[in-house]
Design a protein around this motif. Structure first.
Motif, short mmCIF file in Angstrom:
data_model
loop_
_atom_site.label_atom_id
_atom_site.label_comp_id
_atom_site.label_asym_id
_atom_site.label_seq_id
_atom_site.Cartn_x
_atom_site.Cartn_y
_atom_site.Cartn_z
N VAL A 287 0.83 -1.36 -0.09
CA VAL A 287 0.14 -0.06 -0.21
C VAL A 287 0.87 1.49 -0.01
CG1 VAL A 287 -1.44 1.39 1.45
CG2 VAL A 287 -2.19 -1.07 1.16
N LYS A 288 1.97 1.45 0.61
CA LYS A 288 2.85 2.41 0.79
C LYS A 288 3.45 2.77 -0.41
CE LYS A 288 3.15 2.40 5.98
NZ LYS A 288 3.91 2.07 6.94
N PHE A 289 3.93 1.57 -1.02
CA PHE A 289 4.53 1.53 -2.36
C PHE A 289 3.78 2.16 -3.34
CE2 PHE A 289 5.82 -0.34 -6.42
CZ PHE A 289 7.07 0.18 -6.56
N VAL A 290 2.36 1.68 -3.35
CA VAL A 290 1.29 2.29 -4.28
C VAL A 290 1.09 3.76 -4.16
CG1 VAL A 290 -0.91 2.19 -4.92
CG2 VAL A 290 0.35 0.07 -4.73
N MET A 291 1.20 4.34 -2.84
CA MET A 291 0.90 5.69 -2.58
C MET A 291 2.07 6.25 -3.05
SD MET A 291 -0.55 5.45 1.36
CE MET A 291 -0.24 7.19 1.68
N LEU A 292 3.30 5.75 -2.91
CA LEU A 292 4.45 6.39 -3.39
C LEU A 292 4.35 6.70 -4.70
CD1 LEU A 292 7.12 7.32 -1.88
CD2 LEU A 292 8.19 5.47 -2.88
N LYS B 140 -3.49 -16.82 0.79
CA LYS B 140 -2.71 -15.33 1.33
C LYS B 140 -2.34 -14.60 0.19
CE LYS B 140 1.72 -14.64 3.57
NZ LYS B 140 3.13 -15.13 3.80
N ASP B 141 -1.72 -14.89 -0.87
CA ASP B 141 -1.44 -14.09 -2.07
C ASP B 141 -2.75 -13.28 -2.45
OD1 ASP B 141 1.14 -15.03 -2.14
OD2 ASP B 141 1.05 -16.50 -3.73
N LEU B 142 -3.87 -14.17 -2.95
CA LEU B 142 -4.98 -13.52 -3.35
C LEU B 142 -5.68 -12.56 -2.30
CD1 LEU B 142 -7.05 -16.51 -4.52
CD2 LEU B 142 -5.98 -14.63 -5.91
N THR B 143 -5.47 -12.73 -0.82
CA THR B 143 -5.85 -11.79 0.28
C THR B 143 -4.94 -10.45 -0.15
OG1 THR B 143 -6.56 -13.46 1.61
CG2 THR B 143 -6.22 -11.25 2.68
N HIS B 144 -3.71 -10.50 -0.04
CA HIS B 144 -2.73 -9.45 -0.20
C HIS B 144 -3.26 -8.74 -1.56
CE1 HIS B 144 0.65 -7.45 -2.48
NE2 HIS B 144 0.98 -7.37 -1.27
N ASP B 145 -3.58 -9.40 -2.65
CA ASP B 145 -3.84 -8.71 -3.97
C ASP B 145 -5.34 -7.96 -3.75
OD1 ASP B 145 -1.57 -9.42 -4.85
OD2 ASP B 145 -2.59 -11.20 -6.26
N ILE B 146 -6.04 -8.51 -3.08
CA ILE B 146 -7.48 -8.00 -3.10
C ILE B 146 -7.58 -6.77 -2.27
CG2 ILE B 146 -9.61 -8.42 -1.88
CD1 ILE B 146 -9.29 -11.45 -2.66
N PHE B 147 -6.58 -6.76 -1.17
CA PHE B 147 -6.59 -5.51 -0.35
C PHE B 147 -5.95 -4.57 -1.17
CE2 PHE B 147 -7.98 -8.27 3.47
CZ PHE B 147 -8.71 -7.05 4.08
N LEU B 148 -4.89 -4.86 -1.95
CA LEU B 148 -4.25 -3.78 -2.66
C LEU B 148 -5.35 -3.22 -3.75
CD1 LEU B 148 -1.59 -2.52 -2.64
CD2 LEU B 148 -0.79 -4.30 -4.55
N LYS B 149 -6.01 -4.09 -4.39
CA LYS B 149 -6.86 -3.55 -5.30
C LYS B 149 -8.04 -2.91 -4.63
CE LYS B 149 -9.93 -5.85 -8.88
NZ LYS B 149 -9.31 -5.70 -9.95
N ALA B 150 -8.49 -3.22 -3.32
CA ALA B 150 -9.46 -2.31 -2.79
C ALA B 150 -8.79 -0.96 -2.64
CB ALA B 150 -9.76 -2.90 -1.49
N PHE B 151 -7.52 -0.87 -2.15
CA PHE B 151 -6.86 0.29 -1.76
C PHE B 151 -6.97 1.41 -2.94
CE2 PHE B 151 -3.15 3.09 -1.50
CZ PHE B 151 -3.64 3.93 -0.25
N VAL B 152 -6.43 0.76 -3.84
CA VAL B 152 -6.11 1.58 -5.42
C VAL B 152 -7.63 1.85 -6.03
CG1 VAL B 152 -5.56 1.34 -7.87
CG2 VAL B 152 -4.21 0.39 -5.93
N ASN B 153 -8.73 1.19 -5.55
CA ASN B 153 -10.19 1.58 -6.39
C ASN B 153 -10.90 2.20 -5.07
OD1 ASN B 153 -10.34 0.37 -8.78
ND2 ASN B 153 -9.27 -1.35 -7.91
#
Lengths: 72, 195
Positions: free
Chosen positions: A27-32, B57-70
């Motif tokens: 998340v921090k990397f994406v923010m950067l 675990k990998d999917l959970t990581h990607d899902i939270f990242l996707k949620a953050f970006v969107n």
């Protein structure tokens, strides 16, 4: 009535401890990256507009003398 | 504001208030509060769909990242949990489809007839033995598996399923009916002696 078998096979595993660290790092990397892109885009648009000169006439432009009405 | 006070304040906010704050200003620690609230749900949902801890675990990581970006696209018309569930469902399903590279049958979305709403397969499905149900789910199409887990493992209502799947009521009921039919078909294939 017997227990719902879907409830029996429901996973109860805990979230791996290191996952939060991984997610927050990403998340921090994406923010950067987003900040970097925003910065680049701001400079890019500024540089584009710097090279634009308005050539249209405005009311404040000095007007050339009106040649048709110069007789007293 | 001291960091500890800020963290305590964030924890007191509702999901939607937190998202609104994040939409105004990105903040990794604030997003961490949402992660703490939903990581177990998302991870277990992924695990239920994939039956593979590392992959979940990998999917959970990607899902939270996707949620953050969107997060900027979250329009506050549904609950944040429903929105995240929709991302989880779609992401897991996409992954499983790609992994399996198998053809999925086109699903007919004709309105469900009234008589079909009382599903005659439900009792039969819920009477399966747990270990056999696991094998049946494993053999099912990922979409069918996800639907059955949503309904019987996570107890989502039809209305909640409509929000997650972005489908109308009759389409959801029809898909559920087909999923139950196919699950029982698989069960009979796998355990013909009990059919």
């Amino acid at each position: 009535m017997s227990e719902n078998p879907f409830k029996i096979i429901r996973p109860t595993d805990q979230v791996p401890d290191d996952l939060k660290k991984d997610v927050m790092g990403s998340v921090k990397f994406v923010m950067l990256l987003i900040r970097f892109v925003q910065l680049f885009m701001a400079d890019y648009s500024a540089s584009v507009f710097d090279s634009v000169r308005l050539t249209g006439r405005t009311d404040k432009d000095p007007r050339p003398p009106d040649r048709g009405n110069n007789t007293p | 504001m001291p960091i500890r006070d800020q963290a305590a304040k964030d924890k007191a906010l509702s999901d939607e208030e937190l998202v609104a704050e994040l939409q105004r200003h990105m903040d990794a620690d604030r997003f961490g509060v949402l992660y703490d609230r939903y990581s177990a749900l998302v991870f277990q949902k992924c695990l239920g769909m994939t039956r593979d801890r590392d992959l979940a675990k990998d999917l959970t990581h990607d899902i939270f990242l996707k949620a953050f970006v969107n997060l900027g696209k979250f329009d506050h018309r549904s609950k944040f949990g429903t929105w995240l569930y929709r991302i989880t469902y779609n992401y897991c399903l996409d992954h499983l489809r790609k992994a399996q590279r198998r053809r999925t049958d086109d699903i007919d979305e004709h309105p469900v007839k009234d008589g079909l709403a009382d599903d005659r397969y439900e009792a039969e499905l819920l009477a399966l033995r747990a270990e056999r149900l696991g094998a049946v789910l494993e053999a099912l199409d990922p979409e069918d598996r996800a639907l059955l887990l949503m309904k019987y493992m996570e107890d989502l209502s039809v209305k909640e399923m409509m929000e997650v799947l972005e489908l109308g009521e009759s389409a959801v009921k029809m898909r559920m009916l087909r999923a139950r039919e196919r699950a029982l078909g698989k069960y009979r294939e796998l355990y013909p002696e009990e059919a």
